[in-house]
Design a protein around this motif. Sequence first.
Motif, mmCIF file in Angstrom:
data_model
loop_
_atom_site.group_PDB
_atom_site.id
_atom_site.type_symbol
_atom_site.label_atom_id
_atom_site.label_comp_id
_atom_site.label_asym_id
_atom_site.label_seq_id
_atom_site.Cartn_x
_atom_site.Cartn_y
_atom_site.Cartn_z
ATOM 1 N N UNK A 84 0.750 -1.120 0.141
ATOM 2 C CA UNK A 84 0.115 0.022 0.020
ATOM 3 C C UNK A 84 1.047 1.253 0.089
ATOM 4 N N UNK A 85 1.957 1.338 0.660
ATOM 5 C CA UNK A 85 2.820 2.512 0.987
ATOM 6 C C UNK A 85 3.797 2.658 -0.268
ATOM 7 N N UNK A 86 3.978 1.515 -0.848
ATOM 8 C CA UNK A 86 5.150 1.623 -2.048
ATOM 9 C C UNK A 86 4.058 2.263 -3.059
ATOM 10 N N UNK A 87 2.917 1.506 -3.423
ATOM 11 C CA UNK A 87 2.117 1.900 -4.511
ATOM 12 C C UNK A 87 1.818 3.465 -4.454
ATOM 13 N N UNK A 88 1.272 3.950 -3.242
ATOM 14 C CA UNK A 88 1.212 5.324 -3.096
ATOM 15 C C UNK A 88 2.069 6.105 -3.609
ATOM 16 N N UNK A 89 3.479 5.913 -2.855
ATOM 17 C CA UNK A 89 4.637 6.726 -3.167
ATOM 18 C C UNK A 89 4.867 6.739 -4.738
ATOM 19 N N UNK A 90 4.876 5.528 -5.479
ATOM 20 C CA UNK A 90 5.108 5.555 -6.956
ATOM 21 C C UNK A 90 3.867 6.336 -7.560
ATOM 22 N N UNK A 91 2.730 6.179 -7.036
ATOM 23 C CA UNK A 91 1.770 6.804 -7.829
ATOM 24 C C UNK A 91 1.809 8.419 -7.761
ATOM 25 N N UNK A 92 2.131 8.774 -6.540
ATOM 26 C CA UNK A 92 2.415 10.198 -6.089
ATOM 27 C C UNK A 92 3.601 10.743 -6.965
ATOM 28 N N UNK A 93 4.509 9.999 -7.010
ATOM 29 C CA UNK A 93 5.867 10.642 -7.604
ATOM 30 C C UNK A 93 5.598 10.533 -9.156
ATOM 31 N N UNK A 94 4.992 9.453 -9.815
ATOM 32 C CA UNK A 94 4.941 9.388 -11.166
ATOM 33 C C UNK A 94 3.747 10.429 -11.881
ATOM 34 N N UNK A 95 2.701 10.515 -11.062
ATOM 35 C CA UNK A 95 1.591 11.065 -11.551
ATOM 36 C C UNK A 95 1.149 12.389 -10.916
ATOM 37 N N UNK A 96 2.028 12.689 -9.977
ATOM 38 C CA UNK A 96 1.882 14.322 -9.212
ATOM 39 C C UNK A 96 3.182 15.063 -9.150
ATOM 40 N N UNK A 97 3.954 14.472 -8.318
ATOM 41 C CA UNK A 97 5.122 15.246 -7.817
ATOM 42 C C UNK A 97 6.064 15.583 -9.080
ATOM 43 N N UNK A 98 6.498 14.454 -9.764
ATOM 44 C CA UNK A 98 7.307 14.842 -10.964
ATOM 45 C C UNK A 98 7.012 15.644 -11.653
ATOM 46 N N UNK A 99 5.969 15.496 -12.415
ATOM 47 C CA UNK A 99 5.388 16.290 -13.542
ATOM 48 C C UNK A 99 5.229 17.941 -12.915
ATOM 49 N N UNK A 100 4.890 18.077 -11.701
ATOM 50 C CA UNK A 100 4.691 19.271 -11.003
ATOM 51 C C UNK A 100 6.120 19.903 -10.895
#
Length: 182
Positions: free
Chosen positions: A151-167
């Motif tokens: 759960x935590x790994x999937x959340x981190x990856x999703x946040x990084x790929x779809x939110x943090x890095x593009x922003x």
Amino acid sequence: MDTAVTLVIRHRVAPADRPRYEAWLARIVPAAAGFEGHQGVNVIRPAGEEGAYTISLHFRDLDSLYGWSRSRRRQLLVDEIRPLLQGDDRLEVRQGSEFWFTPARGDTSQPPAWKQFLVTLAVIFPSTHLVPWVWYQLLPSLDGTPLGHLLTDATVVALVVYFWMPMITRWLAGWLAPANQD
């Protein structure tokens, strides 16, 4: 071995044509999602005077990407939108995480590796500390379990790929790829 690939597409669209382009995006994004191996999409919309859309389509492997990019469905949709484009349909294929640091302009090189490292660390470090803490506050019974880690790994990856890095890469674009190219 990381076989994931990203198809990076850049389209320049006149401001007056953006509503029609957005309607087209609303049709082509789900069409791509229906293809085998599709793993998500990011759309970076024009900021200010830029006028360019950057679409990153993520696929499991090169064969999956080719399945979509060479499909009749995609070709028909691209032919439909071509009259609205200012210039050609610019496509690039990137492996791994390279797409995060692909400059919007073709005449600009990627930022130095040390800047990519700093930006990636600035995103990953807080995410890998805060996300587990939040999940374990909400679901303490999962602390230390394989399901909790998933759960935590999937959340981190999703946040990084779809939110943090593009922003973050958009915010730091001037620093990442300055004119003097450090």
